[in-house]
Scaffold this active site. Structure first.
Site, PDB file in Angstrom:
ATOM      1  N   ASP A   1      -1.022  -6.298  -9.387  1.00  0.00           N
ATOM      2  CA  ASP A   1      -0.660  -5.755 -10.695  1.00  0.00           C
ATOM      3  C   ASP A   1       0.835  -5.430 -10.607  1.00  0.00           C
ATOM      4  O   ASP A   1       1.214  -4.394 -10.093  1.00  0.00           O
ATOM      5  CB  ASP A   1      -1.514  -4.503 -10.939  1.00  0.00           C
ATOM      6  CG  ASP A   1      -1.195  -3.823 -12.263  1.00  0.00           C
ATOM      7  OD1 ASP A   1      -0.314  -4.300 -13.001  1.00  0.00           O
ATOM      8  OD2 ASP A   1      -1.845  -2.797 -12.540  1.00  0.00           O
ATOM      9  N   ASP A   2       1.635  -6.379 -11.072  1.00  0.00           N
ATOM     10  CA  ASP A   2       3.090  -6.246 -10.966  1.00  0.00           C
ATOM     11  C   ASP A   2       3.613  -5.745 -12.310  1.00  0.00           C
ATOM     12  O   ASP A   2       3.547  -4.553 -12.607  1.00  0.00           O
ATOM     13  CB  ASP A   2       3.677  -7.607 -10.556  1.00  0.00           C
ATOM     14  CG  ASP A   2       5.138  -7.539 -10.170  1.00  0.00           C
ATOM     15  OD1 ASP A   2       5.869  -6.700 -10.719  1.00  0.00           O
ATOM     16  OD2 ASP A   2       5.576  -8.343  -9.334  1.00  0.00           O
TER      17      ASP A   2
ATOM     18  N   THR B   1       1.741  -8.119 -17.076  1.00  0.00           N
ATOM     19  CA  THR B   1       1.730  -9.075 -18.189  1.00  0.00           C
ATOM     20  C   THR B   1       0.571 -10.057 -18.092  1.00  0.00           C
ATOM     21  O   THR B   1      -0.166 -10.264 -19.057  1.00  0.00           O
ATOM     22  CB  THR B   1       3.066  -9.846 -18.220  1.00  0.00           C
ATOM     23  OG1 THR B   1       4.133  -8.901 -18.212  1.00  0.00           O
ATOM     24  CG2 THR B   1       3.163 -10.735 -19.450  1.00  0.00           C
TER      25      THR B   1
ATOM     26  N   TRP C   1      -1.098 -16.409   2.301  1.00  0.00           N
ATOM     27  CA  TRP C   1      -1.352 -17.774   1.824  1.00  0.00           C
ATOM     28  C   TRP C   1      -0.085 -18.460   1.334  1.00  0.00           C
ATOM     29  O   TRP C   1      -0.094 -19.668   1.138  1.00  0.00           O
ATOM     30  CB  TRP C   1      -2.435 -17.779   0.744  1.00  0.00           C
ATOM     31  CG  TRP C   1      -2.265 -16.768  -0.357  1.00  0.00           C
ATOM     32  CD1 TRP C   1      -1.482 -16.893  -1.472  1.00  0.00           C
ATOM     33  CD2 TRP C   1      -2.897 -15.484  -0.445  1.00  0.00           C
ATOM     34  NE1 TRP C   1      -1.592 -15.767  -2.249  1.00  0.00           N
ATOM     35  CE2 TRP C   1      -2.452 -14.872  -1.654  1.00  0.00           C
ATOM     36  CE3 TRP C   1      -3.795 -14.771   0.358  1.00  0.00           C
ATOM     37  CZ2 TRP C   1      -2.874 -13.602  -2.062  1.00  0.00           C
ATOM     38  CZ3 TRP C   1      -4.207 -13.514  -0.050  1.00  0.00           C
ATOM     39  CH2 TRP C   1      -3.753 -12.943  -1.245  1.00  0.00           C
TER      40      TRP C   1
ATOM     41  N   ASP D   1      -7.400 -10.303  -9.485  1.00  0.00           N
ATOM     42  CA  ASP D   1      -6.100 -10.908  -9.202  1.00  0.00           C
ATOM     43  C   ASP D   1      -5.536 -10.239  -7.952  1.00  0.00           C
ATOM     44  O   ASP D   1      -6.063  -9.232  -7.482  1.00  0.00           O
ATOM     45  CB  ASP D   1      -5.149 -10.760 -10.395  1.00  0.00           C
ATOM     46  CG  ASP D   1      -4.106 -11.887 -10.447  1.00  0.00           C
ATOM     47  OD1 ASP D   1      -4.018 -12.675  -9.485  1.00  0.00           O
ATOM     48  OD2 ASP D   1      -3.381 -11.977 -11.446  1.00  0.00           O
TER      49      ASP D   1
END
Lengths: 174, 174
Positions: B98-99, B102, B156, B95
């Site tokens: 990593d915020d 969740t 993007w 991904d």
């Protein structure tokens, strides 16, 4: 200079923006994007920035690891429960390049089995060459730009992105 | 200057290259990439350039169209015949960020149901913040770089890529 065409990320991003404007001008509207992987992943994600629709992906392998076409395209991944998700929908089918047209027509025919309401194809580049297959006449076609029938180096395939960008800088297309 | 962090395509491309070197150095090997869509599409495609493995994608929606988190992540697309494809496999789950963690933990738990042999996570960025969830200790974790807990603008998502690159040029991270 080798006989390849190099494109920067910025050039691709702007071509997607141009394609979006063409699609809007045409009056074609759609419910979802189907990205043909792996070439369509990056164009499709940029499309989503301008036209916020869900992206489904399909994984198709046509070229082997030596970049030679195999006998026919092969599904790596397809869409779950396709009928529910695609039946009656207007689909924008996205890939990076219309080369021999084999992969695009393969995907298109698979999608058409699921009775979408309408399908349009959007590719960044169309190579000026004789194609192996034709699209059905009811399919709408959008293309960012036409290019010569040369080997294309996309930025996401660069081992060294700085060197790639240097090659692109002396390339007429950039 | 607004309080956001801007990244260029070139920066992301180089971070993926660095991540690939970290993964190789770690001795972790994998059979396939699972890209979390839509943020993971572009990083995953660049990974494939350096580590040529098939990409499966999963579509997860956690933020609504106003960029507010919803109650829980929701599957937009999942992998067909997952058991056959993922059982016993070593997976690199990709991904962009990593915020809150969740979405990553949601996807990870879904994947673990299908009994892969091993899963490693690779993210371009990890925000330095308290996370909503933890990874199981057996999961290997790779991160391109740690960043402050600010709003991130990925290339993007740029409506105007030239303006985006100008903002990135005056940004310490580029």
């Amino acid at each position: 200079m080798d006989d390849k065409i190099y494109f920067t990320y910025q050039h691709i991003h702007k071509l997607v923006h141009k394609l979006v404007q063409d699609i809007i001008s045409s009056g074609f509207t759609f419910d979802c994007i189907v990205a043909i992987g792996t070439g369509g992943f990056i164009p499709a994600r940029i499309f989503k920035t301008y036209l916020n629709k869900p992206i489904f992906t399909v994984g198709i392998q046509y070229y082997d690891e030596n970049n030679n076409p195999s006998e026919s395209p092969r599904k790596i991944q397809w869409i779950d429960e396709v009928e529910r998700k695609l039946k009656g929908k207007r689909i924008l089918l996205v890939d990076e390049i219309d080369d021999s047209r084999t992969t695009l027509v393969f995907c298109l025919n698979e999608l058409l089995h699921h009775e979408p309401k309408q399908v349009a194809i959007a590719v960044i580049h169309n190579k000026k060459k004789i194609k192996n297959a034709d699209f059905p006449h009811e399919v709408v076609y959008f293309c960012g730009e036409y290019i010569e029938d040369k080997w294309v180096e996309y930025p996401w395939s660069a081992l060294d992105i700085d060197e790639h960008d240097r090659c692109a800088a002396i390339n007429e297309y950039t």
